[in-house]
Scaffold this motif. Sequence first.
Motif, PDB file in Angstrom:
ATOM      1  N   TYR A 150     -17.756  -3.623 -55.783  1.00 53.94           N
ATOM      2  CA  TYR A 150     -18.036  -2.207 -55.243  1.00 53.94           C
ATOM      3  C   TYR A 150     -16.973  -1.576 -54.521  1.00 53.94           C
ATOM      4  O   TYR A 150     -17.103  -0.396 -54.068  1.00 53.94           O
ATOM      5  CB  TYR A 150     -19.096  -2.412 -54.170  1.00 53.94           C
ATOM      6  N   GLU A 187     -27.291   0.002 -60.773  1.00 54.37           N
ATOM      7  CA  GLU A 187     -27.937  -0.656 -59.628  1.00 54.37           C
ATOM      8  C   GLU A 187     -28.491   0.725 -58.662  1.00 54.37           C
ATOM      9  O   GLU A 187     -27.583   1.334 -58.373  1.00 54.37           O
ATOM     10  CB  GLU A 187     -27.026  -1.537 -58.635  1.00 54.37           C
ATOM     11  N   ASN A 188     -29.546   0.648 -58.338  1.00 57.22           N
ATOM     12  CA  ASN A 188     -30.560   1.740 -57.494  1.00 57.22           C
ATOM     13  C   ASN A 188     -29.996   3.085 -58.195  1.00 57.22           C
ATOM     14  O   ASN A 188     -29.795   3.868 -57.417  1.00 57.22           O
ATOM     15  CB  ASN A 188     -29.924   1.543 -55.978  1.00 57.22           C
ATOM     16  N   GLY A 189     -29.785   3.225 -59.411  1.00 60.02           N
ATOM     17  CA  GLY A 189     -29.616   4.487 -60.182  1.00 60.02           C
ATOM     18  C   GLY A 189     -28.112   4.666 -60.214  1.00 60.02           C
ATOM     19  O   GLY A 189     -27.878   5.858 -60.783  1.00 60.02           O
ATOM     20  N   ASN A 190     -27.202   3.781 -59.405  1.00 56.00           N
ATOM     21  CA  ASN A 190     -25.816   4.276 -59.575  1.00 56.00           C
ATOM     22  C   ASN A 190     -25.177   3.381 -60.743  1.00 56.00           C
ATOM     23  O   ASN A 190     -25.416   2.070 -60.658  1.00 56.00           O
ATOM     24  CB  ASN A 190     -25.290   3.982 -58.130  1.00 56.00           C
TER      25      ASN A 190
END
Length: 468
Positions: A150, A187-190
């Motif tokens: 990240y 992840e979560n659209g990202n």
Amino acid sequence: MKLEDEIKLGESKVLEFKEKLPNNQSIAKSIIAFSNTAGGKLIIGVDDNRNIVGIEGDIFDIQDKISSILYESCYPNIIPEIYTKNIEGQIILVIEVHKGNLVPYYLKSQGKNNGTYIRLGATNRKASFENIIELERQKRNITFDEDINYDYKLDSLNLSTLKKVFTEFQKELTEEKLLTLKLIKIENGNKYPTNGLLIILGILENVSTKCSRFKGNTMEVFLDKKEYSKDLFAQLENIEIFIKNHLNLRGDIKGLQRVDTYEIPEVAIRETLINAIVHRDYSNLGRDIKVAIYDNRIEIVSPGGLPNGLTNEDIFTGRSEVRNRVVARVFKELNYIEQWGSGINRIKLSCLKAGLKEPFIEEVNDFVGVRLFRNESTGKILENSKSTGKILENSKSTGKILNNQEKIIYNFIKENEQVTKKEVEELLNVKDSRARKVLEEMRKKEIILKVGKGKSTHYIIKKQKVSL
């Protein structure tokens, strides 16, 4: 292999000896370390010199006691196989465990952060925070390079070098391919890069290789040195060029043409480098790959022990375990890897066909060393209790043979110039009395010298050669 033959080989990653039944915590630490690493056997009734001395007492009572100790001390619960063996008229007790599926295992009384132990070489070591994180990943069946990173944004990364490599192999690096190879994850659209993508691009701080050419057969004098830290494919190319620049060429006449070949087969060099790059431990941010060229050999040291419970014996059977799945997938996609588990045998056979000594490959503590010989000189990677990534020099035998515990102490002093009794207790995971006994035996063999008095007492190597 028969148990008596295993004993003759001495203590190792998967074998430990105890002359007598040790205390509760010592038994638990050993079994936990085996369960967290590659499995193994704790044999009671064999001394440090591999002599079978047997055990005394009621065998059934001892077995029940060991089962109770492990049940009360270890978490998650470990259920070993406990059995006896009659060797040379002596009864020994074997506690055998396999690598567990519920890692990390640890001492209940100390908790996971302080009570987790792993096996490094022939010793049990308290696991570091990074070791524990890696064990947690193993339980989830995820490798370090598959984890999302990240700290980096995907759109900030320059993928042009990687796309260029794919193009050279007539392949296209599409977003779908990035997802399939797990170079990126959603992840979560990202979309996020994985550690694997950052490793391949050479972005993480430890993704580098140090190359050195030494004068003669020791590390005393540098003739040349380079450090490479670009993407993995550029590193591979540059390291290969560095090695070839310091090797001799041999000219053979085939038909009407002269064909030049390197003294060490190119396939052996390339396979060794690919193995080091693909299988090294990238989760340890403090170390890198080291390549050392001497007059009589090339040594390539890769951080991290053999992955997922592999042993030295396993690697020659074709068994393959992948520590870095993302890196391995990409190298396989681009045909750098022909077939899983075939590289080691190609290295070995190519050197033997060239008339060279068989390559020497060994896991020592938490690194793997490969030695490719340039001539008929002999060599061995020695055990190093505090690895710095160096393969230590092997001294010539004069008849003074060290057992495993003495080797650990000897190599520790070579690295640190001296050792104290307290450090020996920690190195060998033994009590005060045992540490004193080992040091005294080494002093009697005239291997070490005792220096100072009281709290300032320490031990140094006596200037002589020994056989390790």
